[in-house]
Scaffold this active site. Structure first.
Site, mmCIF file in Angstrom:
data_model
loop_
_atom_site.group_PDB
_atom_site.id
_atom_site.type_symbol
_atom_site.label_atom_id
_atom_site.label_comp_id
_atom_site.label_asym_id
_atom_site.label_seq_id
_atom_site.Cartn_x
_atom_site.Cartn_y
_atom_site.Cartn_z
ATOM 1 N N HIS A 101 0.645 -1.186 -0.144
ATOM 2 C CA HIS A 101 -0.216 -0.019 0.257
ATOM 3 C C HIS A 101 0.745 1.762 -0.062
ATOM 4 O O HIS A 101 0.650 2.489 -0.368
ATOM 5 C CB HIS A 101 -0.822 0.253 0.877
ATOM 6 C CG HIS A 101 -1.711 1.407 1.253
ATOM 7 N ND1 HIS A 101 -3.141 1.077 0.549
ATOM 8 C CD2 HIS A 101 -1.432 2.132 2.295
ATOM 9 C CE1 HIS A 101 -3.733 2.566 1.282
ATOM 10 N NE2 HIS A 101 -2.573 3.383 1.770
ATOM 11 N N GLU A 141 -1.378 -4.809 -4.234
ATOM 12 C CA GLU A 141 -2.322 -4.636 -2.454
ATOM 13 C C GLU A 141 -3.485 -4.489 -2.769
ATOM 14 O O GLU A 141 -4.620 -5.522 -1.767
ATOM 15 C CB GLU A 141 -1.881 -3.104 -2.652
ATOM 16 C CG GLU A 141 -3.172 -2.344 -2.061
ATOM 17 C CD GLU A 141 -2.933 -0.695 -1.962
ATOM 18 O OE1 GLU A 141 -3.143 -0.550 -3.214
ATOM 19 O OE2 GLU A 141 -3.771 0.368 -0.880
ATOM 20 N N ASN A 176 24.238 -21.482 -7.065
ATOM 21 C CA ASN A 176 24.504 -22.807 -7.268
ATOM 22 C C ASN A 176 24.335 -23.990 -6.582
ATOM 23 O O ASN A 176 24.384 -25.334 -6.782
ATOM 24 C CB ASN A 176 25.961 -23.023 -7.423
ATOM 25 C CG ASN A 176 26.614 -22.247 -9.506
ATOM 26 O OD1 ASN A 176 25.821 -22.903 -9.944
ATOM 27 N ND2 ASN A 176 27.483 -21.342 -9.029
#
Lengths: 121, 692
Positions: free
Chosen positions: B55, B77, B423
């Site tokens: 928000h 939101e 990795n």
């Protein structure tokens, strides 16, 4: 000098509100980053107008408005809400609790300036 | 927009900094939400915090003109609003959409900061978010709050979210309480915070309504709406302080309060509240005026500073250090001119100046240092996200999170670290099934540890996965024509092959590690901050990547050297010793020059040759060798002359010299000359690869 209390948890939004208000003359600004700070500042500063957001942690804008309007000392202080359109229902509640005006984020700085002059000019 | 350009520019910078902070926090909270989504028991405060983050971001982006960011945040939101209001349920798909959306938001904000925002990914992401919001729509039930007997005055002050939480608590069969507490104006925020924390241990704090304190201007009352499974006595016990009243709301409401029974009946009227005056006196018996002065100050004592300002400050300190050197030289000249008394006085003053400069330098340096823990937080998010995507189970253990490093170094190694960790999960840690089959714990372990070692900080990433298959590395290198069939190749040499550009042992390039970033880029990025990276591996038991970094990049002590009439600076942290060598000491092994240094054979690099300086091939009868070492590697650098040690401030040499091997920056000397600073790690890498 008229003193305006800005209650807003976003520091960037506060910066923008401040630069908008400072473009006008005769206003002094007090900042609060949350409802707590606002409650603490109110009795210490002679505040002439409050601008508050609604969505804030712990004590939200509606709770702050209710507090101000229920208080014998601050109840007549003009109070603006600044909020986003998503919280339409909360905004309506804010007005019902006694907020005088509301601005939707992103707000037009000129609108805010006009409103300030209307209430404090 | 109004205001001067300056203030708007600053405001936009504020936006970027704040947006990054919000995104960081959102990422952390999302990880926690992902965890609790699995157990199905999410703390509503957490979901609300995530909603509030999206928000705020939306509001900020809109007002500062970043409509693309605002658009994405707006859609997030909406989804999060539905989630917090209980209209949709958390699903694994939603978690993955939210994580991807956060990644995109982060990329957009970074792009905005760098002036090239790429919005092309937004429409697809928005449609994914919206699909999520509609797919899991729950039927809405409306449960009357009327049974609680809350007054309109209270109901009107509740946000939609708070109303929803109240309903949720009622639906779950929790009891709803109205707790009234009075505080002194001087201490209320701290005391209310403490009370809220205590209450949260036994339920949910739904709303905190402030009311003007009854009977005293120095007081403030709060009505807390609280949901809990505990009985009234249990809740009173939780609060654990006198002067509060607890009342259960609803049909079964029994208006009792152990501490203030007479005052607990009508919480919303002034007369019903606990006397604020009495309580404030009890809470702060002495010096209310002094307390007021103290609490008028801001809560936080932190200052957010742009690191560019610290860089500027550090440069000024560096220049002052150079000025000090000039003064010292003048002391010598004054003394030799016969003004000995004056020289002594000047010398004393210079010493005081030096001491203060050292303190200043240390102080500025400390400001730049931040704990590695901040980097670890980001890595923990990566681990959780990637392991979830890969269907692997990983336990991340961190050690030495409080080890401090220069903020800029931490920033620069974030991406390489992220790649190393990806990795580890992608290639190292086996699937849970495979691990069980191998007799290992189902959950793989990644240990992230850091510690200080002399002037360096070492960060290690260790996993207990399958390790690196050396035979497979050699096979790949053969296929790519990087080595010949009969090349003698030690295990260490074979591991070095991993760092060659374009080298990958993965047969199937996955989305995780196949993003065009190889270990060569990791090594280059770490070398760019004068660091080194090494790998150790044990088949079937795991791999360890060791990153050795300087503590700071700012002011460093350097050895000033001379080669064919040119001057360079060499960071002293890389220098192990300097020795004088005769030409006859040099031997040649496999076309490479070496010398015997005690019990080790030290490979040599002639800097003149390395930089292809004309005349750089000529070697005098006797010459200096600077023995350098980073991590486990050693190299002898042949130089013509050693000119002494000096503090230098490394400055960037910009894009022109980017990628120029062996140079990490430039520095000003006291005599107005600018010289190049050697990148010792880079020179060692080049030498190890055999290109020099």
């Amino acid at each position: 000098m008229k003193k305006i209390l800005i209650v807003e948890d976003s520091s960037a939004m506060r910066s923008l509100l401040i630069s908008t208000i400072e473009a006008l003359e005769g206003f002094e600004i007090v900042e609060a980053a949350n409802g707590f700070e606002a409650l603490r500042l109110l009795p210490r500063e002679r505040v002439d107008l409050v601008i508050t957001d609604i969505n804030m942690p712990d004590i939200n804008g509606l709770e702050l408005i209710r507090y101000v309007r229920n208080s014998a000392i601050y109840k007549s202080i003009p109070l603006f809400i600044i909020s986003t359109e998503s919280s339409e229902r909360d905004l309506a509640k804010g007005l019902a609790l006694g907020a005088n005006e509301y601005l939707i984020k992103p707000f037009d700085p000129a609108d805010l300036q006009k409103l300030l002059l209307k209430y404090l000019g | 927009m109004t205001g001067s350009n300056d203030s708007i520019g600053k405001a936009v910078r504020d936006f970027l900094a704040e947006a990054e902070e919000i995104i960081d926090q959102l990422n952390n909270d999302l990880v926690s939400m992902g965890d609790c989504a699995e157990t199905g028991d999410c703390n509503p405060d957490l979901i609300n915090a995530i909603f509030r983050g999206a928000h705020s971001l939306k509001g900020l982006a809109g007002i500062f003109g970043f409509s693309e960011i605002g658009d994405l945040a707006h859609n997030m939101e909406n989804l999060l609003d539905s989630l917090r209001l209980g209209r949709v349920e958390i699903t694994p798909v939603m978690m993955s959409v939210l994580f991807d959306a956060m990644d995109l938001l982060g990329a957009l904000v970074r792009g905005a900061g760098e002036g090239h925002l790429d919005a092309s990914g937004i429409p697809l992401m928005v449609s994914r978010i919206n699909a999520c919001a509609s797919a899991t729509q729950k039927s809405q039930e409306v449960s009357p709050l009327a049974t609680l007997g809350l007054t309109d005055a209270v109901l009107n002050a509740l946000t939609e979210y708070e109303e929803h939480r109240l309903l949720e608590n009622v639906k779950k069969g929790r009891l709803i309480y109205s707790i009234i507490a009075s505080f002194s104006l001087t201490t209320f925020d701290q005391e209310l915070g403490e009370l809220t924390d205590l209450l949260k241990q036994g339920g949910e704090v739904i709303s905190t309504l402030p009311t003007v304190g009854s009977g005293s201007e120095a007081g403030i009352d709060f009505e807390i709406l609280f949901g809990s499974t505990k009985g009234e006595d249990g809740v009173s016990g939780l609060a654990g302080r006198p002067g509060i009243s607890v009342r259960q709301l609803g049909a079964q409401s029994k208006p009792t309060s152990p501490s203030q029974p007479a005052q607990a009946l009508e919480p919303l009227t002034a007369s019903s509240s606990v006397s604020a005056h009495d309580h404030s006196e009890a809470a702060s018996p002495a010096q209310p005026a002094a307390d007021a002065a103290m609490t008028a100050k801001s809560m936080s004592r932190m200052v957010r500073v742009d690191i560019v300002k610290l860089d500027d400050l550090m440069n000024i300190v560096g220049e002052l250090v150079l000025s000090h050197s000039t003064i010292n030289e003048l002391v010598g000249k004054v003394r030799s001119s016969g003004f000995s008394t004056l020289a002594i006085e000047l010398g004393k003053a210079a010493k005081v100046l030096q001491r203060k400069l050292n303190e200043l330098q240390k102080g500025v340096m400390e400001i730049r240092m931040i704990p590695v823990g901040q980097l670890y937080e980001k890595m923990s998010r990566i681990v959780r996200k990637v392991s979830r995507e890969q269907g692997k189970k990983v336990d991340l253990r961190v050690f030495g999170a409080d080890t401090e490093l220069d903020k800029l170094i931490i920033e620069d190694i974030s991406d390489p670290m992220m790649h190393i960790i990806r990795n580890s999960i992608d290639h190292g840690i086996e699937t849970p099934e495979e691990r069980i089959r191998l007799g290992k714990e189902e959950k793989g372990v990644i240990r992230l540890s850091s510690f200080q070692k002399g002037n360096h900080v070492v960060i290690e990433v260790e996993d207990d996965g399958r390790g690196i298959d050396i035979a497979r590395v050699k096979k790949k290198a053969l296929e790519k024509g990087l080595i010949q069939e009969n090349d003698p190749l030690s295990e260490r040499d074979a591991l070095e092959l991993i760092f060659l550009p374009g080298f990958s042992t993965s047969d199937t390039v996955t989305d995780i590690s196949g993003r065009g970033v190889g270990m060569d880029v990791v090594r280059n990025n770490i070398a760019a901050v004068s660091g080194m990276v090494d790998i150790e591996t044990r088949p079937g038991q795991g791999s360890k990547v060791i990153i050795t970094l300087p503590i700071t990049l700012a002011i460093i002590k350097a050895l000033i050297i001379n080669i064919v009439g040119r001057t360079y600076a060499m960071p002293i942290t890389s220098v192990l010793e300097t020795i004088l060598v005769e030409r006859s000491d040099i031997r040649t092994i496999e076309r490479k020059e070496v010398i015997q240094l005690r019990d080790m054979t030290l490979p040599l690099v002639r800097l003149g040759r390395f930089f292809e300086i004309e005349g750089g091939d000529v070697l005098p009868e006797s010459f200096y060798v600077v023995v350098v070492g980073v991590a486990e590697k050693r190299l002898g650098i042949v130089v013509d002359d050693l000119l002494g040690q000096q503090d230098i401030v490394i400055k960037s040499i910009g894009e022109t010299f980017k990628g120029f091997k062996g140079i990490s920056g430039a520095a000003d000397l006291g005599d107005q000359r600018t010289i190049l600073v050697l990148d010792v790690g880079g020179i060692i890498s080049e030498a190890t690869r055999g290109s020099v």
